[in-house]
Design an enzyme around this catalytic site. Sequence first.
Site, PDB file in Angstrom:
ATOM      1  N   ARG A  11      12.079  -0.528 -10.739  1.00  0.00           N
ATOM      2  CA  ARG A  11      13.160   0.337 -11.217  1.00  0.00           C
ATOM      3  C   ARG A  11      14.293  -0.556 -11.712  1.00  0.00           C
ATOM      4  O   ARG A  11      14.230  -1.770 -11.611  1.00  0.00           O
ATOM      5  CB  ARG A  11      13.681   1.208 -10.068  1.00  0.00           C
ATOM      6  CG  ARG A  11      14.077   0.383  -8.843  1.00  0.00           C
ATOM      7  CD  ARG A  11      14.716   1.213  -7.762  1.00  0.00           C
ATOM      8  NE  ARG A  11      14.797   0.533  -6.489  1.00  0.00           N
ATOM      9  CZ  ARG A  11      15.684  -0.393  -6.162  1.00  0.00           C
ATOM     10  NH1 ARG A  11      16.579  -0.789  -7.049  1.00  0.00           N
ATOM     11  NH2 ARG A  11      15.692  -0.941  -4.971  1.00  0.00           N
ATOM     12  N   GLU A  15       6.725 -11.379   8.202  1.00  0.00           N
ATOM     13  CA  GLU A  15       6.854 -12.597   7.407  1.00  0.00           C
ATOM     14  C   GLU A  15       7.538 -13.678   8.230  1.00  0.00           C
ATOM     15  O   GLU A  15       8.455 -13.383   9.006  1.00  0.00           O
ATOM     16  CB  GLU A  15       7.729 -12.358   6.159  1.00  0.00           C
ATOM     17  CG  GLU A  15       7.103 -11.536   5.080  1.00  0.00           C
ATOM     18  CD  GLU A  15       8.041 -11.376   3.889  1.00  0.00           C
ATOM     19  OE1 GLU A  15       9.223 -11.765   4.006  1.00  0.00           O
ATOM     20  OE2 GLU A  15       7.594 -10.859   2.863  1.00  0.00           O
ATOM     21  N   LYS A  34       4.946  -3.161   0.145  1.00  0.00           N
ATOM     22  CA  LYS A  34       5.131  -4.613   0.242  1.00  0.00           C
ATOM     23  C   LYS A  34       3.818  -5.294   0.615  1.00  0.00           C
ATOM     24  O   LYS A  34       3.514  -6.389   0.135  1.00  0.00           O
ATOM     25  CB  LYS A  34       6.213  -4.941   1.265  1.00  0.00           C
ATOM     26  CG  LYS A  34       7.631  -4.614   0.814  1.00  0.00           C
ATOM     27  CD  LYS A  34       8.631  -5.077   1.862  1.00  0.00           C
ATOM     28  CE  LYS A  34      10.060  -4.897   1.389  1.00  0.00           C
ATOM     29  NZ  LYS A  34      10.459  -3.508   1.249  1.00  0.00           N
TER      30      LYS A  34
END
Length: 664
Positions: free
Chosen positions: A292, A200, A116
């Site tokens: 994916r 975040e 990330k």
Amino acid sequence: MFERVLIANRGEIACRVIRTCRRLGIHTIAVYSEADANAQHVRLADEAWPIGGPRPADSYLRGDTILDVARRSGAQAIHPGYGFLSENTAFARACTDAGMAFIGPRPESIDAMGSKAAAKALMEQHAVPLVPGYHGENQDAAYLQQEAQRTGFPLMIKAAAGGGGKGMRIVRSDAEFADALASAQREAANAFGDTRVILERYVEHPRHIEFQVFGDTHGNIIHLNERECSAQRRYQKVLEETPSPFLTPERRQAMGEAAVAAARAVDYVGAGTVEFIVGQDGEFFFMEMNTRLQVEHPVTEETLGLDLVEWQLRVAAGDALPLVQEQVRAHGHAIEVRLYAEDPEQNFLPGSGKLMRLQLPAQTEHVRLDGGVIEGDTVTIFYDPMIAKLIVHDRDRPQALQRLRDALAQCEITGPKSNIAFLERLARHPVVVEGRIDTGYLDRHLDEFLAGDTAPSNTNLFAATTAALLVDEARSHLAAPASDPWSPWSSADAWRVGHAGKRIVALTLRDQRFEVEAHGHDGNYDLAHGDARAQVRGARIDEQALSARFDGESLRLPLRADAQRILLHGADGMRHVFARAAAFAWESSKAGGGNQIIAPMPGRIVLVKAKAGDVVEEGQELLVMEAMKMELALKAPRAGTIDGVSAVQGEFVEADSVLVRFAS
């Protein structure tokens, strides 16, 4: 196109890939752990090979063993499904090095988006909007706390290598940060083998909207519209739909362009999903990219009329994408929910055990089921407890929601507890019906979606009682001697000489006992429970419903009943599962009472926070247990002194093991 494909996964997604391969004439090769020797994906594949023990680390995460099977079985390509090795760069590269196609993106793309932190740095370079926060390499706890203070609270801690809600914590104050960080890192280590995190700013009341992207080896990248996944509990998606009820055409275009830009930044090939956080004002921020196929891909397929697994296979074989962006046209609305073996009334505790009964709706043009188990199979403790995905599709959102309600009403699961009743309440809740839900709503208002200890209405109780009486009478007549089936001595209606017959029907619902007095027979009854009374006339029952007049009002209620239980969709539209009980015997107990903590399911003890002699408060966290890929906090049932702790950190314990004892 490939002739032989190995599926390096299990359960529902393995079965899903096998179905498409079979349609395309591709020979399928499955792999299985010791726990999955009799699993459906093993039975559906053309051949299947054992790869190790029941734990994922001993089987489905053993890339070298899977590659060895691929070589020996003559596989030309490997489909990783989702989870397990699907986003493992080393495995993708090893497939290529072994001369086999990896049916997924290039290893470099997985690398770029697998972290990330790295993904956010890359998106920043390509002007994709980001949430303020920290995604650097320094993982020192003190430094992370400083970055948390700089970012500001509330904030989100996320596992850098993670997904699926694992290793995520919301922190609302500086004082909470250290404990939340340690917990997130433990969970991340268990799930991904990587303790790195990012920070975040937490967007209050956000929506979660993701875009399906697809790229090929010819440089083409398009998006296949969005999926809204804002109905979540503890960061796990509960309901997914497309199109989003929130997006305007202008917002959809802007987000779609950002998603394609994100995919182009890593020269993406294959199926991927770019996920965004969307504020109430419509401002959106890049969250992550999953390299994916997603669990919720069927809703995209239903609205576009596509098979995304076929697209994956063709792209991996070198074909160009079959559509350009302007040719992507959606029709109608699709919704997906996941049927899980879990107990919503006990904090969604995952379940396990044999599926004694698994009744699901028939598949039609409006209803689709993707599953990996059938009736008689066992939901094991080693893997995700999903039973099936239920997908509905219709011309618009109101019609799709009604299809969902109708389909859920036809579901019945006996064995491990399930989340069906929870999903039924979800599909009727105003915030879902009106498209107003945000990602935190379920966690903030969970009681609105649970039955709790609410007593059933008198109508529902008397309907269940009526069904029990009809079932008993039918069984009695079937068991009666053939010579005189109508003899009063064969009757189950409490007939006796010189007296009006009275029966006691005892039912339990969520650990509550209800005794109803009943007079009458053959569908005509006078019922009483406490001060409540009902006159029932003309009652009849079939395989799908009970029809009767209750105090003159005619009702037809969806219902299934047998000698053990009554599953009723009452006048309130909600599911109520009554169990039959002995009429004159009742003992109420709770396992363990208030003097001990027992293991709610098999699992591993990851943290012990108490010892003999400690004085603890009610609700204080004493143990942390890991089971079915999630952490469970076990808390003190009351204030008191601990007499003994038998749990050992790192130890695997069986369900119902006594872990902590309190002094009397």
